[in-house]
Design a protein around this motif. Sequence first.
Motif, short mmCIF file in Angstrom:
data_model
loop_
_atom_site.label_atom_id
_atom_site.label_comp_id
_atom_site.label_asym_id
_atom_site.label_seq_id
_atom_site.Cartn_x
_atom_site.Cartn_y
_atom_site.Cartn_z
N SER A 224 0.81 -1.21 0.00
CA SER A 224 0.00 0.00 0.00
C SER A 224 0.84 1.26 0.00
O SER A 224 0.37 2.32 -0.39
CB SER A 224 -0.94 0.01 1.20
OG SER A 224 -0.19 0.04 2.39
N ARG A 225 2.08 1.17 0.43
CA ARG A 225 2.84 2.40 0.59
C ARG A 225 3.98 2.58 -0.40
O ARG A 225 4.49 3.68 -0.54
CB ARG A 225 3.42 2.47 2.02
CG ARG A 225 2.39 2.47 3.12
CD ARG A 225 1.54 3.71 3.05
NE ARG A 225 0.29 3.55 3.76
CZ ARG A 225 0.11 3.92 5.03
NH1 ARG A 225 1.09 4.45 5.70
NH2 ARG A 225 -1.05 3.73 5.59
N THR A 226 4.44 1.53 -1.01
CA THR A 226 5.66 1.69 -1.81
C THR A 226 5.33 1.74 -3.31
O THR A 226 4.25 1.33 -3.74
CB THR A 226 6.62 0.52 -1.57
OG1 THR A 226 6.01 -0.66 -2.09
CG2 THR A 226 6.92 0.34 -0.10
N THR A 227 6.29 2.22 -4.05
CA THR A 227 6.14 2.23 -5.50
C THR A 227 6.01 0.79 -6.02
O THR A 227 5.25 0.52 -6.93
CB THR A 227 7.34 2.89 -6.18
OG1 THR A 227 8.53 2.30 -5.68
CG2 THR A 227 7.37 4.37 -5.88
N ARG A 230 2.50 -0.36 -5.85
CA ARG A 230 1.70 0.19 -6.96
C ARG A 230 1.96 -0.60 -8.24
O ARG A 230 1.05 -0.90 -9.00
CB ARG A 230 2.08 1.65 -7.22
CG ARG A 230 1.85 2.57 -6.05
CD ARG A 230 0.35 2.83 -5.86
NE ARG A 230 0.14 3.77 -4.79
CZ ARG A 230 -0.03 5.07 -4.97
NH1 ARG A 230 -0.04 5.57 -6.19
NH2 ARG A 230 -0.20 5.88 -3.95
N HIS A 231 3.24 -0.91 -8.44
CA HIS A 231 3.59 -1.62 -9.66
C HIS A 231 2.93 -2.99 -9.70
O HIS A 231 2.49 -3.44 -10.75
CB HIS A 231 5.10 -1.74 -9.77
CG HIS A 231 5.78 -0.42 -9.98
ND1 HIS A 231 7.14 -0.29 -10.06
CD2 HIS A 231 5.28 0.81 -10.13
CE1 HIS A 231 7.45 0.99 -10.25
NE2 HIS A 231 6.33 1.67 -10.29
N LEU B 392 5.54 7.86 -10.54
CA LEU B 392 5.61 7.60 -9.09
C LEU B 392 6.95 7.97 -8.50
O LEU B 392 7.04 8.39 -7.35
CB LEU B 392 5.34 6.11 -8.83
CG LEU B 392 3.90 5.68 -8.67
CD1 LEU B 392 3.84 4.20 -8.40
CD2 LEU B 392 3.25 6.44 -7.53
N VAL B 402 5.82 5.85 -1.14
CA VAL B 402 5.26 6.95 -1.91
C VAL B 402 4.81 8.05 -0.94
O VAL B 402 4.12 7.77 0.04
CB VAL B 402 4.04 6.46 -2.73
CG1 VAL B 402 3.46 7.59 -3.54
CG2 VAL B 402 4.45 5.31 -3.62
N ARG B 404 2.37 10.14 -0.15
CA ARG B 404 1.01 10.17 -0.68
C ARG B 404 0.39 11.56 -0.66
O ARG B 404 -0.50 11.85 -1.43
CB ARG B 404 0.15 9.16 0.09
CG ARG B 404 0.68 7.75 -0.14
CD ARG B 404 -0.32 6.73 0.17
NE ARG B 404 -0.54 6.60 1.59
CZ ARG B 404 -1.41 5.75 2.12
NH1 ARG B 404 -2.12 4.98 1.34
NH2 ARG B 404 -1.55 5.66 3.41
N GLU B 407 1.76 13.27 -3.71
CA GLU B 407 1.17 12.59 -4.87
C GLU B 407 -0.26 13.06 -5.07
O GLU B 407 -0.65 13.44 -6.18
CB GLU B 407 1.19 11.08 -4.65
CG GLU B 407 0.60 10.29 -5.80
CD GLU B 407 -0.05 8.99 -5.34
OE1 GLU B 407 -0.02 8.71 -4.13
OE2 GLU B 407 -0.59 8.28 -6.19
#
Lengths: 361, 610, 330
Positions: A224-227, A230-231, B392, B402, B404, B407
Amino acid sequence: MTGTLTDAPDKEQARTPLARVARLLPVLGSLQGYIGLVLVLLIGIVTQGDVFLSETNLTNAVGAFSSRGILAVGVTLVILTAGIDLSVGSLMGFCSMAAALLLVNEQMPVWQIMPLCMLAGAALGLVNGIGTSVLRIQSFVMTLAMLSIARGLDREMSDNVSVGTQVAGPDGTLTPEAEAFQQLGTPGHNVLEGVWLPFVGKEGVYFPVLAFVVVCVAFHLLLSRTTFGRHVYAVGGNPTAARLSGINVTFVTIAVFTLSGMLAGIAGPIDAAYSAAADPLAGTSYELDAIAAAVIGGASLRGGKGTIVGTFIGALILTLLDNVLGLNAVSDNWQLVIKGSIVVLAVVLQRPDLFRRKEKA
Amino acid sequence: MTARRAATGRAVEGGAATGRRTRPGPHAGPLLAMRAIAKSFPGVRALRGARLTVHAGEVVALLGENGAGKSTLMSILAGVHTDYEGTIECDGVPVTIHSPKAAQALGIGMIHQELNLVPELTAAENIFLGREPRTPRGTVDYRAMDRRAAELLTRLGLEVPPRRPVKHCRIAEQQLIEVAKALNLDVRLLVMDEPTSALADAEVRRLFEVIRDLTADGVGVVYISHRLEELEEIADSVTVLRDGEYVGERAMADTDRSELVRLMVGRTMDELYPRGGEQRSEGPVRLEVSGLSCVPEGGSRLHGIDLSVRAGEIVGLAGLMGAGRSEVLQALFGAYGAGRVGGSVTLDGQPYRPRSPKHALRKGMALVAEDRKAQSLVLANTVRFNTSLASLDRYRRPWHTVDRRREREAVAEQVDGLRVKAPSLNANVDTLSGGNQQKVVLAKCLLARPSLLLMDEPTRGIDVGAKAEIHELMDRLARQGTGILAVSSELPELIGMCDRVLVLCEGRLTGEFHRDAANGPRAEQEALLTAAMAREDVVTGTGGGDAAEPTAGDGTTDPADPTDPADPTDPADPTDPTDPDDRPDTTDTTDTTDTAGTDDDAGTPGGDHR
Amino acid sequence: MRRATRGYAALGLVLTLAVTAGCTSKAPTNEDAGDRNKDEFVIGYSQSNNAEPYRAQINLQLRYYMEKYPKLKLLPISDGQQSSATQLSQVQTFIEKGVDVLLVSPNEPDPLTPVVEMACEARIPVVLLDRSVNTDCHTSFIGGDNYEIGKKAGERAVRELPDGGRVAELRGVLSAKPQIERHKGFMDAIKGHDIKVVAQREAKWLRADATKVTQQWLQGGKKIDLIFSHNDPMALGAFLAAKSAGKAKKTKFLGIDGLAIPSGGIRAVQQGKLDATYLYPTGAKEAARTVADIVAGRKVPKKQTLETVEINSENAAEIYQKYDMSGKIE
């Protein structure tokens, strides 16, 4: 988790209060996912009250499932990329045997066994990843092959004999290494005794439970928090879009299989400690429980949809259901029927569209 | 199961039975009359007040630009969409078409543009798919099936053995097998959607004979094609749709091509496109491509393409399906990897080698891909997720987490700027309308802050309002110095938006159009449209494959024609180093040069390259 | 038309192959059998599943005892991998190789009956180990008596609980024949005594399942004086669970198998984890002797039932040493 409203909110979207609540819980997955859990808890409380809710019972229940729960986290990662990992059970079996052999033959301390097993699991997972992404073998086929390969290696390594981990020294008592190894999950052994922890105080925690929770938290954050997280979702949701958005799809695919293997490497020693022995058949069909936990938790086999929180809840549902049925002495045959039905029910409950269509028509 | 089937049968029987009974007798009404048909998809109104009338024995051409609503109308007829408004009558009897089966029961057959064949099955098996003849024992009667299939194929002039698997048939053969499949249904009304797009001349002739046979038997035909010369030959009347609305109906004999084009285009360019008569090509060269060649998997090959894009310039890429337009963008963006792309590219004066989309993004390129659902969006995820996906790394904190908050702010800014209508940034993109989805794609590209924007059909399938907004955005970006290379199938859009338009055919650059201030955009568009349609002859010559006569009739002289009115030594673009006039000897790069050169010299750019 | 022809042709081909295969498998063995003056006799052993510790132990012991007879040459043991179909084809292979004696531990009786009959037709003497098949053409059957084992365990339970008591039973896979017989023997033995079976569950022969089930019993407040498990791993799993609940000392544990391996039941008895376990003999020694008798032309008994032994703290060390194969064989 509140969204920035960018324009006049779409009327249809905001109308129902239920939809508004559902939008507040995107991380926790769909609301329906909890119905199963609440149901199981209710049945447990109603039928077995005190016994069911006792700390020991819950610890025992979760502890018994934790190795499969950890596998489920890895499987969730793979499922998120629209793949499947059928080899986790075998990989876990392989790693549990490796752990037992390292303990018995090499007298290796626990803190070395664990990383080595994780490494071994990750290496086999890496092979899965390379097969799927570089050689473009469908993950179902690749991991099915790995299921067989890892089991074969496991059996070869062990000469088909189970290896006990309670190694006694010359004086008849357990060796220090074996004593320490018990901490990984032999029933009745806690870790961190004397350290104050939330919920449990200073009595220490049962390591399988701790490991399961820590793995879930870590991988929840990863997703949920890292790139990278997301990937993973992007690759599962739409690999073409992911690639055209500058994501290295091959790397992500290899990484999720490697991580799944690594988690099997964590589950292996725990399973060996739980049984106080590594069995050449340990972990057989665990992959099915792991996949079931992920799917009950809302992961879609089509990829791109699912959360670790969901898988955690899915694992809890399976665990507690098993526990409740056991406490109530439901016959074994009916347990199978009930568990299968619960899987179907949980998955159906997560598909509100199934019911909504009727309203429209 | 059986009960259910019987029920469906009865439901349609009411309409169909009466229709069939009156078939040979005097007309109770036209074979098909669709009136005031309306249909909307989430966010888009695809049809409103559309109508279509077909009499028995008549060929009606259905004409319109891409997105005019032709396929939606035909889908309704085929029973694909059930929630349409309006009335449909068969032989004067109102009917409702609720399923493809109901459409079949009414005698409506459909040949789709995309082939619907099962590649692993044989030609005969495909023709009889779902209606296999049976022997008394209940097994498939292959003998009867093959015999009947052979008859059908012979009727179409096809020398394909019925037992050949479809995957081993050429595209043109597959197209005709699709026709045979429809003929086998014993249809009363046959809809043909671009049936000749892959056929060679001789095959087209044969198909027309079949159509004439059918109409002589009283079958009505709806014929959809962009090839006006074909319509002139085969159609009795023509119905024109534009933006989902009925524009008019003409008897084919009383009309000419220019009127049809006018009906299709319909509006004045100047109002719709913000990029008036300006020319902005003074900036530095952003992209310089020479001799781009590429052998993509499953796409069209590219043979030595030269082009350049300046900062602040919008360059259009025109051409027919399969001309290689998308492939140019994909190749430049690195989507095919390094191995498949040849030629030299400079980006902002630096040599650039397309390696991967990741690399291209880092170099300041961004791609709005052709199919937003298949190539650009993760539909099951949120607006925020999709918008920030390509950039990203910009919001990365230690441990690759990230940030957020930053972003969200950046995404919100883009989303607001583009006026995306979404309930929140956490709404899933599959709940948005097509136009808003496309805006999310654009937001994603813009967030990557590109200096060169590649756009593939940026306004396909979205409503007029969103379309105008996107055009505005393109104009604004260009003014800010972004170079834009855009592919579009809509010629008015290309002419309205682009400073220059390059025409591709069969993976080669075959023409370049500049703004024609003297005659206005209308004239340009008609020139381009005529050019594009003329070019289809060339495609026809090769699409069929091997031995199609190389001098495809008047196709040989056409490539030069369309450039003449628009082109003559254009003063507007004096600095362009790759002058289109040098077209015949288009660079001698890598593979394909020999044939490419000779073909172009001979004036038949459509040599057989496959 | 053509399609149909092709189909018939393929069918015909398969039939032909099958028939030919049947013929060839008979041919070579006819003359081999009965030739008692050979220097070397080839023995094939088809194991149902190598991956069970008990069966791995059979394999080891069989290799060990076979070496004591110089004339017997044991081919590599085939592993049926718990699949009757796999084992069937492996037995066929042995028959085609023309082994002198065939040893089989059938995975399931029904699927393997025809192939044992094939061996008989080929005049290959068949010795069945541990499990039988539905034909009596075999030369000898060697196996333990599961009913007897269960009964002995039951008798021990009666002795352990002279004033009556509460017993739990951890059962193997419910459909398995040994499970059924062990259960029956145990129940028959405790019948008429003041012993109550308060809980019984299927733990599928598995240690982890036994732990989980026992935890649930104890957590549910069940008072249990003795836990009878259908094999040693389950007994050890139950012991682990009881120990963690602090009830190991007050509970008796009985197991079955008595394997002489470090993680096996004999060691567990020595360590005081189990009160007793019952040797489920491998029969390897008897099998080797039987095979030697057969090739020498001596008569062998049609059925050899192996005696079980109760392993308790007194005889455990001795028995472990007797059956310990480590170091004795490569």
